[in-house]
Design an enzyme around this catalytic site. Structure first.
Site, PDB file in Angstrom:
ATOM      1  N   TYR A  74       0.832  -1.206   0.000  1.00 54.56           N
ATOM      2  CA  TYR A  74       0.000   0.000   0.000  1.00 54.56           C
ATOM      3  C   TYR A  74       0.870   1.261   0.000  1.00 54.56           C
ATOM      4  CZ  TYR A  74      -3.117   3.642   1.742  1.00 54.56           C
ATOM      5  OH  TYR A  74      -3.804   4.814   1.902  1.00 54.56           O
ATOM      6  N   GLU A  75       1.980   1.206   0.737  1.00 51.04           N
ATOM      7  CA  GLU A  75       2.880   2.358   0.832  1.00 51.04           C
ATOM      8  C   GLU A  75       3.894   2.396  -0.313  1.00 51.04           C
ATOM      9  OE1 GLU A  75       4.538   2.392   4.793  1.00 51.04           O
ATOM     10  OE2 GLU A  75       2.624   3.055   5.652  1.00 51.04           O
ATOM     11  N   GLY A  77     -14.236   0.018  12.515  1.00 50.49           N
ATOM     12  CA  GLY A  77     -13.810   0.386  13.864  1.00 50.49           C
ATOM     13  C   GLY A  77     -12.558  -0.310  14.358  1.00 50.49           C
ATOM     14  N   TYR A 137      -6.569   9.990  12.017  1.00 53.55           N
ATOM     15  CA  TYR A 137      -5.834  10.304  13.237  1.00 53.55           C
ATOM     16  C   TYR A 137      -6.276  11.638  13.826  1.00 53.55           C
ATOM     17  CZ  TYR A 137      -2.666   6.567  11.700  1.00 53.55           C
ATOM     18  OH  TYR A 137      -2.140   5.367  11.296  1.00 53.55           O
ATOM     19  N   GLY A 166     -13.365   0.936   8.160  1.00 60.51           N
ATOM     20  CA  GLY A 166     -14.671   1.501   8.457  1.00 60.51           C
ATOM     21  C   GLY A 166     -15.428   0.689   9.492  1.00 60.51           C
ATOM     22  N   GLY A 218      -9.289  -0.027  13.373  1.00 61.28           N
ATOM     23  CA  GLY A 218      -8.166   0.880  13.594  1.00 61.28           C
ATOM     24  C   GLY A 218      -8.348   1.686  14.865  1.00 61.28           C
ATOM     25  N   VAL A 230      -5.067  -1.980   8.744  1.00 60.41           N
ATOM     26  CA  VAL A 230      -6.309  -2.731   8.669  1.00 60.41           C
ATOM     27  C   VAL A 230      -6.557  -3.009   7.190  1.00 60.41           C
ATOM     28  CG1 VAL A 230      -8.803  -2.677   9.085  1.00 60.41           C
ATOM     29  CG2 VAL A 230      -7.235  -1.676  10.771  1.00 60.41           C
TER      30      VAL A 230
END
Length: 161
Positions: A23-24, A94, A130, A92, A96, A86
């Site tokens: 992903y990164e 919850g 965050y 979505g 994380g 996640v």
């Protein structure tokens, strides 16, 4: 459900680390092995800790890997969150927030005064998440890192000026 990781979770944690790196856009940088993770998390002297998030079916869908840091100004430990991930299909739900809540609970229970982490500046969904929890960027600080050749060159000096 959030729980402390066990040795049986190492394969899925390793897979999640690779998914996060993909992903990164940095999958080619992942060198960690399952054996290294086992030693770091469950060896004689653990250097890191992990929690996992499970869905309603008991499948691990996310993880938080962290270690202790120390504030010389406050005189107490804190938690440095190395990775939080996640799976996209579970976002979505919850998970994380629950992982961060558990780390905050550990901080409060143990008298730690900081929970810190880094986030890539292009990861707007994570930044928004965050900040919605009350976290604030530390814009006056820049992260520096020594790795590979630069680390080896400096380390070879052996403390000499």
């Amino acid at each position: 459900m959030i729980r402390t990781a066990t040795p049986a979770d190492i394969p899925v944690i390793h897979t999640l680390i690779r998914e996060l790196a993909e992903y990164e856009k940095a999958l080619d940088e992942v060198r960690a092995t399952k054996e290294q993770l086992t030693e770091a998390l469950f060896g004689e002297r653990p250097a890191a800790y992990a929690h996992v998030a499970e869905d309603a079916d008991g499948e691990v869908v996310g993880f938080a890997l962290w270690f202790l840091n120390f504030s010389t100004w406050r005189g107490v430990h804190g938690i440095y969150l190395e990775d939080l991930y996640v799976r996209p299909e579970a976002r979505g739900g919850g998970h994380g927030k629950a992982l961060l809540t558990e780390l905050a609970r550990i901080c409060v229970a143990r008298g730690y005064e900081r929970l810190e982490w880094s986030v890539l500046n292009w990861n707007r969904p994570a930044i928004d998440f965050y900040e919605a929890l009350g976290a604030r960027p530390q814009d006056e600080w820049a992260v520096y890192r020594l790795t590979d050749e630069a680390l080896n060159a400096l380390g070879a000096r052996g403390g000499r000026p």
